[in-house]
Enzyme design. Structure first.
Site, PDB file in Angstrom:
ATOM      1  N   ASP A 258      25.883  -6.517 -42.116  1.00  0.00           N
ATOM      2  CA  ASP A 258      25.500  -5.117 -42.256  1.00  0.00           C
ATOM      3  C   ASP A 258      25.937  -4.653 -43.649  1.00  0.00           C
ATOM      4  O   ASP A 258      26.724  -5.328 -44.323  1.00  0.00           O
ATOM      5  CB  ASP A 258      26.185  -4.301 -41.166  1.00  0.00           C
ATOM      6  N   LYS A 259      25.422  -3.516 -44.076  1.00  0.00           N
ATOM      7  CA  LYS A 259      25.803  -3.004 -45.395  1.00  0.00           C
ATOM      8  C   LYS A 259      26.855  -1.907 -45.278  1.00  0.00           C
ATOM      9  O   LYS A 259      27.977  -2.051 -45.729  1.00  0.00           O
ATOM     10  CB  LYS A 259      24.582  -2.471 -46.148  1.00  0.00           C
ATOM     11  N   THR A 260      26.479  -0.810 -44.638  1.00  0.00           N
ATOM     12  CA  THR A 260      27.357   0.341 -44.576  1.00  0.00           C
ATOM     13  C   THR A 260      28.573   0.050 -43.712  1.00  0.00           C
ATOM     14  O   THR A 260      28.452  -0.298 -42.546  1.00  0.00           O
ATOM     15  CB  THR A 260      26.603   1.560 -44.008  1.00  0.00           C
TER      16      THR A 260
END
Length: 1287
Positions: free
Chosen positions: A408-410
């Site tokens: 995931d990024k956030t």
């Protein structure tokens, strides 16, 4: 989280009726069959698997489900048959009993811990209403039943699933912290059931006489349906906002009261309770395959010996004269019958071909590895006081073979601690950009890293640059001389910030106290239902007097003062600072904002004591503290984005003062406190990607809906005038351009909009919304449809840009993971431009990588784009390498949005998509849903048959975490749902490189060598006995005492491999991190291949031949007995096994030396003691004093030495050739380590000779330049001299 097990009621009634227990009366016990609630579970919980009576039979039954245990039990039973008995009955049981006992002790310890936990929970106390006493009394949790009323205070844990009927809050709300249930630390709001009628219109337990119809117990923690039927026949609908779930904590409320609907194991928390998932590692699956080879080998040996026994017996014309073999009757002289019986005898003798201790030993080794991983100080994150948590105990070796990482990024790559950076309002860009130097950039590419900003300092509002244009617009007064454009823009600015303050889930919390003590008695001198500040509580505790009336809230400044030296001002781009008129005494209405009056700057200076503190380090919940001089309050937000926006608005003077279910009190610049009526809150969901709040202006009664959400979700539902009117259309285009610019900077964007509603329009919509909310079936779908009906024809206000900084060490971690041969995919729900920018900053995309962006609107277009890029890559790879400097191979990164990804995952295109993705070094999937994340991981795992790892921090990452071979949760700002669903939990993404490159490599290599060694030592001990059968007429006789045979693998040779499996290190952690390409050995599975078992078999065949035949010829002319001959072989066997393990040991520390020496000494002393007291189970054999007589003969020592040297010589020679002629990456790195140690005193240069290729020439060219670590080479026929400068 939802329904984890997908449980549903397939038959029978869908609802049940709960009757208040005080209505039935105290004379009828709850468990009485005449009681209406008698069929419902009590609140007593029991999570243990065993009791004192059921432990032994139940545990044995579970252990016998394992094939290996069942096999050895059958062998033990077979040994009790007199005709096929090979060992002493008692001695044959020792290994099985040992393994079963160790497992039973482990299971008993784990179950006892569960018992103590259950006992502690069941004896918790709460206040339960007693109809006999007519008041609340102190009761234990296990005495609570469905239908009981419970009184709970602030910070008290909820004992059961309770329907909220009364709250101390005047508006009937309370707040929950659900971290014990779903991991979320942010507060959730719940409300009482409205529409109930009581005598005197005031709630009391005795007045509640309604029955509650609710759905049957299920695991859906985010869904609840039910109703209460009034005397008039009207039904009051119930939903999840009325239900308090077991395990949650009451917050921000003095006290609440409610009726228990589900208790004990019927609560949603207990239905969602699950043990850590069992996963089989890749190495374990290969071990199971090799065990099958062992079974085949066992059958072959037994069948061969049985046939040979029959042939040997048939060579006698008169079988009755066969010596040494007493037969009971004439049938036993039949060669066929003899072969049949001897077959089962050899099953017993050769049983150790299948290594009985293997599975238990592997579990012990993994437990030791997990212990050292958990206690690695390098994986401890001090700001959050968290260490790594290993939730899955049986897949540690898979950490060393990961080939695909899905991240995931956030919150995973970024901090998920948002900071307001910029905004666009009415088409005007307010960048809030400070002046900076080049040195201000952090290593991660972010101008403001966590290293540069203190999260514990107390600052005035937010540490951002205040735009003069916004400040003027927020505090301006309009007169007739002010132009219409300036007036409209100022109105838009104020509505924009009002939207930020009102359209969110942020609440203001204070400390609360209950009016009832633990025993149920009402405290005197307190004010019921009143929230008190900390000062009031302190005073009350000291004097018992009620607090004095507090002064009104302190007014905030209308124009905050800019701090010097923080962020220098910049004018807004594009159209400059919005024009503002001069101040006058005129008034104007701002949408639903009352007329603003001017407050002098003196008021601001007078009230400078208002401060906001940023979240402290280690805080999981998004929060800020507010102090107005009279009490300390705290902002609690479900999303860090909302907290950043509210704090930014507070910086400009727009402050959220109080929020309830029906009212929102805000402070507006120049106006003071204004209280808005909240008519409806339309919560955010992943389908709409919007949140809306419908409010009523207290001044002009105008109805306004404020909406915020993703740009695609808001810009797509604007009023058609934004397309028809040129000025408005230009404003939308400018806003879109600004949003794109924010995304290119890596900022997260949100759009703000509003809609003015007529009274008739709202009332008609409200009727439809209430009908959808009361629906018993498809309620969520109906609510979604009605919500979308009103969220259209919006007026655009602007958009915000929030920075989510990269975590420390993310670029370096991704760079090393890619060098290690791991492909990293990022699956995010953010905008494409934002994701690409973050990918560049994190080094997921190299500066010379070619980015392939695929955005399509249909299936055909997606197919064409995939095939086009695939053909392009094939053309590039087949072309001349001279096109790339230094012959560098072109690398590609694939970027695909969520809509296109949905088409790419279709059955027709998934193979094409996967083929293209395989040719790319990294993949970025934008705007992807949680289901798409899980589908991508499943596609790679199943189609490519590669080991996958998914890492995330939020509930939207649970799907891919559970699908992946290894799931890793990050303890971040989005709660703990990802952690609860994961196999391993870490605090920072940068810990991933040490977890994989160091611990993953160690665990894989240790267990690979350990497994091979376990097979080897089982095979050699069996094959030695096999060679002896040639001279024992294949009768099943043995040269060893059966006691030694059984204890060899359980005691004598058990501990050194266990210690090696836990502690042995082929390379140091520093070397593994310095040369990440070594990790590729695990990806390629070079340490434990499909041939490893056969190599161990060949080695054991050779060593067993040397072991038996050297002793055979040595004692051929000696007058010795079978026991002396066997004792010499047993001594040599133990030494060979121990020294073979020693040759494969890389790092020698005292536990390894100690266990190896003690193992042989213990065997030696054990044999001496046993032979001294004539201790044997092989009657009528006589081993008395055999060991003592054997040791004093020189032939024994000479034979043992010759056997040991000849047996180990080939392995020793092969290891020398591997380190000199054919060194692998591990050997080269070991030689480099050795050269570094020998030249540690050298500061400026390192002279390495024959040190090995640390990184290949091709990889050195890929890196573009030769660094110190890549410039170490081997020249087998010469010397390479390299120079390394040490900073």
């Amino acid at each position: 989280m939802g329904n984890i097990f997908n449980k549903s009621n397939k038959s029978g009634p869908r609802f049940r009726t709960v009757v208040p227990n005080h209505v039935v009366g105290p004379d009828i016990p709850v468990k009485n069959k005449n009681h209406p609630n008698c069929d419902y579970r009590s609140n007593r919980i029991k999570t243990t698997k065993y009791s004192a009576l059921t432990f032994l039979p139940k545990n044995l039954f579970e252990q016998f489900h394992r094939f290996a245990n069942l096999y050895f039990i059958l062998v033990v039973a077979l040994n009790w048959v007199p005709q096929v008995q090979a060992f002493g009955k008692e001695i044959a049981m020792i290994p099985v009993i040992f393994v079963l006992a160790v497992t039973a002790v482990k299971d008993a310890f784990e179950d006892f811990r569960r018992y103590k936990s259950d006992r502690k929970i069941n004896h918790h106390t709460c206040r339960r209403y007693s109809s006999a006493d007519g008041r609340y009394v102190k009761s234990e949790w296990m005495d609570v039943h469905a239908g009981d009323f419970v009184h709970l205070a602030c910070d008290e844990i909820i004992p059961a699933d309770i329907l909220l009927l009364h709250s101390s809050d005047p508006l009937g709300i309370c707040h929950l912290e659900t971290s014990n249930l779903d991991g979320e630390t942010n507060l959730k709001q719940r409300q009482i059931v409205h529409g109930l009628k009581y005598e005197g219109s005031k709630f009391a337990v005795s007045k509640f006489k309604y029955s509650v119809e609710c759905e049957l117990p299920n695991a859906e923690i985010y869904k609840f349906n039910g109703y209460i039927k009034l005397e008039t026949g009207e039904k009051v609908s119930l939903n999840k906002d009325n239900l308090l779930l077991r395990g949650c904590t009451i917050k921000n409320t003095d006290f609440v009261e409610g009726i228990v609907l589900y208790a004990g194991h019927e609560t949603k928390a207990m239905l969602n309770n699950r043990n850590p998932r069992y996963k089989r590692s890749k190495l374990e699956r290969r071990i199971n395959r090799d065990v099958i080879y062992c079974v085949i080998l066992l059958l072959f040996l037994c069948l061969f010996c049985a046939i040979a026994s029959g042939i040997w017996l048939s060579n006698f014309e008169d079988s009755t004269v066969v010596l040494f073999i007493p037969f009971e009757s004439l049938e036993w002289y039949n060669p066929y019958f003899q072969a049949f019986v001897v077959f089962f005898t050899y099953i017993i003798i050769f049983q150790t071909v299948i290594p009985l201790p293997l599975y238990v030993s592997v579990e012990i080794v993994k437990l030791g590895q997990v212990y050292f991983i958990n206690n690695d100080i390098e994986l401890y994150y001090e700001p959050m006081d968290k260490r790594i948590e290993c939730r899955a105990l049986n897949i540690t070796e898979d950490l060393g073979q990961i080939e695909y990482i899905f991240s995931d990024k956030t919150g995973t790559l970024t901090e998920n601690q948002m900071e307001f950076k910029t905004c666009t309002i009415g088409g005007t860009d307010y960048p809030h950009t400070p002046e900076y130097d080049e040195d201000d950039f952090s290593d991660t590419g972010s101008r403001y890293s966590l290293a540069n900003i203190s999260r514990t300092s107390s600052i005035q509002a937010m540490d951002i640059h205040l735009e003069p244009g916004i400040t003027n617009a927020l505090t301006s007064r309009w007169g007739l001389h002010v132009s219409g454009a300036a007036r409209n823009h100022s109105k838009t600015v104020q509505e924009f910030f009002l939207n930020i303050v009102m359209c969110n889930t942020v609440i203001v919390t204070n400390r609360h106290v209950d009016t009832m003590d633990d025993s149920g008695s009402i405290l005197e001198g307190n004010y019921k239902g009143k929230n008190r500040s900390q000062d009031d509580l302190d005073k009350l505790s000291r004097t018992g007097d009620p607090p004095q009336k507090k002064p009104p809230l302190i007014n905030l400044p209308d124009t905050p003062v800019t701090r010097k030296g923080v962020l220098p001002p910049l004018n807004p781009r594009d159209i400059g600072t919005p024009p503002t008129g001069k101040r006058s005494n005129g008034h104007a209405n701002i949408g639903n904002v009352p007329p603003i009056t001017f407050s002098s700057s003196y008021d601001f200076e007078r009230n400078r004591d208002f401060v906001i503190s940023t979240p402290s380090e280690g805080s999981i919940a998004g929060s800020s503290y507010i102090s107005d001089g009279s009490q300390q309050s705290r902002y609690e937000a479900e999303s860090p984005d909302e907290l950043a926006l509210v704090r930014a608005a507070c910086t400009y003077g727009c402050r959220l003062v109080k929020r309830s279910i029906e009212k929102v009190r805000v402070w507006l610049p120049g106006e003071g406190e204004v209280e808005f009526e909240v008519l409806e809150v339309l919560q955010f969901d992943s389908t709409r990607k919007r949140m809306s709040v419908i409010t009523r202006n207290p001044n002009n009664k105008e109805l306004v809906m404020f909406t915020k959400g993703a740009d695609t979700a808001v810009l797509g539902v604007l009023h058609r005038k934004f397309k028809e009117d040129k000025d408005l259309h230009r404003m939308v285009k400018e806003t879109e351009k600004h949003i794109l610019n924010y995304a290119m900077q890596g900022l997260r964007t949100l759009c703000m909009a509003k809609k003015v509603l007529s009274r008739v329009e709202y009332e008609e919509w409200k009727v439809r919304f209430n009908e959808a909310s009361a629906a018993m079936e498809d309620r969520e779908e109906k609510i979604l449809q009605v919500t979308c009906e009103i969220e259209k024809d919006l007026d655009l206000l602007g958009a915000t840009g929030i920075e989510d900084k990269l975590q420390e060490g993310v670029p370096e971690t991704i760079d090393k993971l890619r060098k290690a041969g791991i492909k990293v995919w990022v699956l995010t729900g953010d905008k494409q431009e934002t994701a690409i920018q973050v990918a560049y900053s994190s080094k997921l995309i190299g500066q010379k990588d070619q980015v392939l962006i695929i955005n399509a609107n249909d299936l055909t277009c997606t197919k064409d784009l995939l095939e086009h890029h695939l053909q392009q890559i094939e053309r590039d790879t087949s072309g001349p390498t001279e096109s790339s400097p230094l012959g560098r191979k072109q690398e590609y990164t694939l970027v695909i949005d969520g809509r296109t990804l949905a088409y790419a995952l279709a059955d027709k295109l998934e193979d094409t998509f996967l083929k293209l993705a395989q040719k790319c070094t990294s993949v970025v999937c934008c705007r992807s849903t949680p289901i798409q994340k899980g589908s991508v991981v499943k596609l790679v795992r199943d189609k490519l048959n590669k080991l996958t790892l998914a890492i995330g921090d939020g509930a939207n990452d649970v799907s891919m975490i559970q699908v992946a071979d290894i799931g890793i949760g990050i303890s971040g700002q989005e709660g703990m749902q990802a952690v609860m669903a994961s196999d391993f939990a870490i605090s920072r993404f940068m810990f991933l490189q040490r977890l994989l490159l160091v611990h993953g490599h160690w665990c894989y290599c240790r267990l690979a060598r350990f497994s091979s060694f376990m097979f080897y030592k089982s095979l050699i001990s069996v094959l030695v006995m096999f060679w002896y059968q040639i001279y024992s007429a294949y009768s099943g006789s043995m040269q060893f005492d059966s006691l030694y045979t059984m204890l060899t693998h359980v005691v004598f040779c058990a501990f050194p491999p266990l210690v090696n499996g836990v502690l042995d290190k082929d390379l140091s952690s520093e070397t593994l991190l310095k040369f990440p390409h070594i990790y590729k050995m695990g990806i390629h599975d070079t340490q434990y291949t499909r041939f490893s078992f056969f190599i161990a078999l060949l080695d054991s065949i050779y060593q067993s031949i040397i072991l038996y035949w050297v002793a055979h010829f040595a004692y051929e002319s000696e007058q010795v007995g079978i026991w002396e001959f066997g004792t010499t072989q047993m001594v040599a066997l133990i030494l060979i096994i121990l020294f073979t393990g020693a040759i494969d040991t890389y790092s020698w520390i005292w536990p390894q030396w100690l266990t190896m020496i003690l193992s042989f000494v213990f065997f030696w002393l054990f044999a001496i003691v046993c032979h001294a007291i004539w201790f044997t189970f092989d009657h009528p054999a006589n081993p008395y004093w055999v060991m003592q007589n054997t040791l004093v003969k020189p032939i024994h020592v000479i034979t043992v030495v010759i056997i040991t040297v000849l047996s180990l010589l080939p392995r020793f020679v092969i290891r020398i050739f591997q380190r000199t002629v054919f060194p692998d990456d591990i050997v080269k790195a070991q030689l480099w380590e050795k050269s570094q140690h020998t030249r540690r005193d050298s500061v400026h240069s390192v002279d390495t000779q024959d040190t090995g290729d640390i990184i290949s020439d091709q990889e050195a060219r890929r890196n573009g330049q030769q660094s110190a670590e890549t410039d170490i080479r081997i020249r087998n026929c010469g010397t390479t001299k390299t120079s390394t400068t040490i900073a």
